[in-house]
Structure formats: C-alpha cells, structure tokens
Motif scaffolding. Structure first.
Motif, PDB file in Angstrom:
ATOM      1  N   THR A   1      42.799  44.826  48.450  1.00 10.12           N
ATOM      2  CA  THR A   1      41.418  44.668  48.874  1.00 10.12           C
ATOM      3  C   THR A   1      41.348  43.999  50.236  1.00 10.12           C
ATOM      4  OG1 THR A   1      40.724  44.432  46.562  1.00 10.12           O
ATOM      5  CG2 THR A   1      39.191  43.680  48.256  1.00 10.12           C
ATOM      6  N   ASN A   2      40.582  44.598  51.133  1.00  9.33           N
ATOM      7  CA  ASN A   2      40.385  43.982  52.442  1.00  9.33           C
ATOM      8  C   ASN A   2      39.545  42.716  52.312  1.00  9.33           C
ATOM      9  OD1 ASN A   2      41.770  45.797  54.198  1.00  9.33           O
ATOM     10  ND2 ASN A   2      40.107  47.269  53.955  1.00  9.33           N
ATOM     11  N   PRO A   3      39.773  41.715  53.163  1.00  6.17           N
ATOM     12  CA  PRO A   3      38.957  40.508  53.112  1.00  6.17           C
ATOM     13  C   PRO A   3      37.473  40.781  53.340  1.00  6.17           C
ATOM     14  CG  PRO A   3      40.913  40.142  54.452  1.00  6.17           C
ATOM     15  CD  PRO A   3      40.854  41.607  54.152  1.00  6.17           C
ATOM     16  N   ILE A   4      37.174  41.772  54.189  1.00  6.04           N
ATOM     17  CA  ILE A   4      35.777  42.071  54.511  1.00  6.04           C
ATOM     18  C   ILE A   4      35.555  43.575  54.440  1.00  6.04           C
ATOM     19  CG2 ILE A   4      33.949  41.887  56.242  1.00  6.04           C
ATOM     20  CD1 ILE A   4      35.634  39.559  57.439  1.00  6.04           C
ATOM     21  N   GLU A   5      34.549  43.974  53.676  1.00 10.41           N
ATOM     22  CA  GLU A   5      34.140  45.378  53.578  1.00 10.41           C
ATOM     23  C   GLU A   5      32.624  45.434  53.721  1.00 10.41           C
ATOM     24  OE1 GLU A   5      35.764  48.199  53.186  1.00 10.41           O
ATOM     25  OE2 GLU A   5      37.791  47.645  52.529  1.00 10.41           O
ATOM     26  N   ILE A   6      32.158  46.123  54.747  1.00  9.02           N
ATOM     27  CA  ILE A   6      30.723  46.267  55.000  1.00  9.02           C
ATOM     28  C   ILE A   6      30.368  47.750  54.916  1.00  9.02           C
ATOM     29  CG2 ILE A   6      28.821  45.768  56.571  1.00  9.02           C
ATOM     30  CD1 ILE A   6      30.371  43.278  55.711  1.00  9.02           C
ATOM     31  N   LYS A   7      29.337  48.069  54.125  1.00  9.86           N
ATOM     32  CA  LYS A   7      28.916  49.459  53.983  1.00  9.86           C
ATOM     33  C   LYS A   7      27.408  49.574  54.134  1.00  9.86           C
ATOM     34  CE  LYS A   7      32.725  50.774  50.901  1.00  9.86           C
ATOM     35  NZ  LYS A   7      33.097  51.319  49.557  1.00  9.86           N
ATOM     36  N   LYS A   8      27.004  50.417  55.096  1.00 10.47           N
ATOM     37  CA  LYS A   8      25.599  50.794  55.298  1.00 10.47           C
ATOM     38  C   LYS A   8      24.660  49.588  55.382  1.00 10.47           C
ATOM     39  CE  LYS A   8      26.045  55.406  53.279  1.00 10.47           C
ATOM     40  NZ  LYS A   8      25.956  56.059  54.597  1.00 10.47           N
ATOM     41  N   LEU A   9      25.091  48.570  56.129  1.00  9.43           N
ATOM     42  CA  LEU A   9      24.287  47.362  56.288  1.00  9.43           C
ATOM     43  C   LEU A   9      23.190  47.581  57.330  1.00  9.43           C
ATOM     44  CD1 LEU A   9      23.755  44.289  55.912  1.00  9.43           C
ATOM     45  CD2 LEU A   9      25.457  43.905  57.722  1.00  9.43           C
TER      46      LEU A   9
END
Length: 251
Positions: free
Chosen positions: A2-10
């Motif tokens: 798992t990546n430390p940060i995952e941002i989707k469609k923010l």
C-alpha cells in the motif's frame, strides 16, 4: 504494498468555485516529492484537504489505505511560516513538545522521555541552544527549524511541508534539505510544496505538477520536462539558462 498516500478524484471548492478538480495521484513509500505549480494552483489547499483541515466536495483520500483520521499519528505537518502566530508567548522547546501530544494526549504533561525527544529534535535542526528562547525572538529561519523539530518529534511516517524553504537563509535551506534526505533514507515519505524550479531536480526524486488539476505526477526525471512545465505554468515560463527552468514571478 500500500502506498503511503493515495488520492482519487479529489475536488475542493470555495464559494462553489472549484479550486482543485478531480485530483488523482499516489506517492510511493520512501520518496521525497515536490508539489509545484504557479501561484493560485492549489498547492497549499491540496495539503490542507489531505489533512482534513478544509472540507472536500468529493473524492477519496487514503493514508496507508485508511482515511486520514485513522492514521493521523503517522503524519507530521509543517505549515507555511506566515500562517503561524509567532507572537504567541511560548518557547522553542514548548513548541516542539506540542508534537508529542498525539502520543501522550492533550491532558497529560510531557514526561522525561518526551522532553528528551524534544531536545534531541532541536539538536538535529541546530536549535538546541535556543530551547528556552521565545519563538517571537527567533529569526525566520530559526522559527522554521523549530517547526521542523516539532514535526520530527512526532516520529511520523509521512511528512507534509508547506514551502519550508521560503524566507530562510542558505545555511538553513541546506540544513533542511539534509534533514529531508535523512528522513527519506530512513524510509519516511516526505511531500513538500516547493516554488523554486531551479532546485527541483537536485532535491526531489518525485514531483507533482499542479495547476488546479494534476498535470503530471511521477519520477522527477520523467515528469519535470519543459513541455509539461509549459502546460503547468503557461506563459509564466520566462527562459532557459544552461538547462535551468526559470519562472517569471507575478505579483
């Protein structure tokens, strides 16, 4: 992994006007990542939205696969120096000790271990001799070092820093980048809002090009290209000098 940060469609909006739209990227573990873009691109807004300091309209924000509130102890934050009330009557050591409250709780007094960790963090940033100095009596660079020490004492896994190099002298900038490099070498993940294109390739191994939308995101040598910088900054790219990209500053 798992990546430390995952941002989707923010998406984030002020007064019904979108200031960030459909933001999507991930940050790999152990990377030193720059967020770069022109004034008004939403760089600071992006960090504040990830940390839950401002509301989002939509989108998904994950820290190590969980919502931020479930992982907030893993996150350290250094805000813009200009957003802090430096006239508040407190010492450098007390400011750093605030970074321990996530571990000990707000209603317990710091113990000997907390005090030792705070002093060690001040030493790491070259501010141990100023532990009892009022923060209002420190220079801009010294104040920035104190806030870095506060983030360090949290012993976080992910660090967000909003323009830590602004208003500091050359010696402080050198000390800060060495500290960030040390964090990376320890496997920590560091995300920095950065404005100086001259140093991006030297300082950062990943970068995010942002102008209300993500123009590009990834390994610096692949993302930090003239074509994508033109797309990010538009006509504000002034000239190239010996391979260096310059940005025309607008006020």
């Amino acid at each position: 992994m798992t990546n430390p940060i995952e941002i989707k469609k923010l998406t984030v909006a002020y007064d019904k006007t979108a200031v960030l739209k459909d933001i999507q990227f991930s940050v790999p573990k152990g990377s030193l990542t720059a967020i770069i873009g022109p004034n008004g691109a939403g760089k600071s807004t992006l960090i504040k939205a990830i940390l839950g300091l401002i509301p989002k309209v939509s989108g998904d924000i994950k820290i190590y696969g969980k919502p931020y509130r479930a992982k907030d102890r893993l996150v350290g934050y250094v805000p813009q120096r200009g957003s802090v009330d430096w006239d508040f009557p407190t010492s450098a050591l007390d400011v750093v000790l605030m970074g321990r409250y996530g571990h000990i709780g707000w209603f317990k007094r710091p113990g000997k271990e907390d005090m030792a960790l705070a002093k060690e963090s001040l030493k790491k940033v070259g501010m141990d001799a100023y532990a009892n100095r009022q923060i209002s009596q420190l220079s801009g660079g010294q104040q920035q070092r104190v806030f870095l020490a506060r983030a360090l004492v949290q012993d976080a896994q992910v660090y967000f820093m909003d323009e830590p190099f602004v208003g500091v002298d050359a010696a402080t900038e050198k000390a800060i980048i060495q500290l960030l490099t040390d964090l990376k070498d320890q496997g920590k993940t560091v995300i920095v809002v950065h404005h100086d294109l001259q140093t991006v390739e030297e300082y950062f191994d990943h970068c995010i090009l942002l102008n209300k939308e993500v123009i590009a995101s990834g390994v610096t040598e692949e993302v930090f290209t003239l074509e994508q910088l033109h797309q990010t900054y538009g006509g504000k790219l002034a000239f190239l000098d010996k391979g260096k990209v310059m940005v025309e500053q607008t006020r």
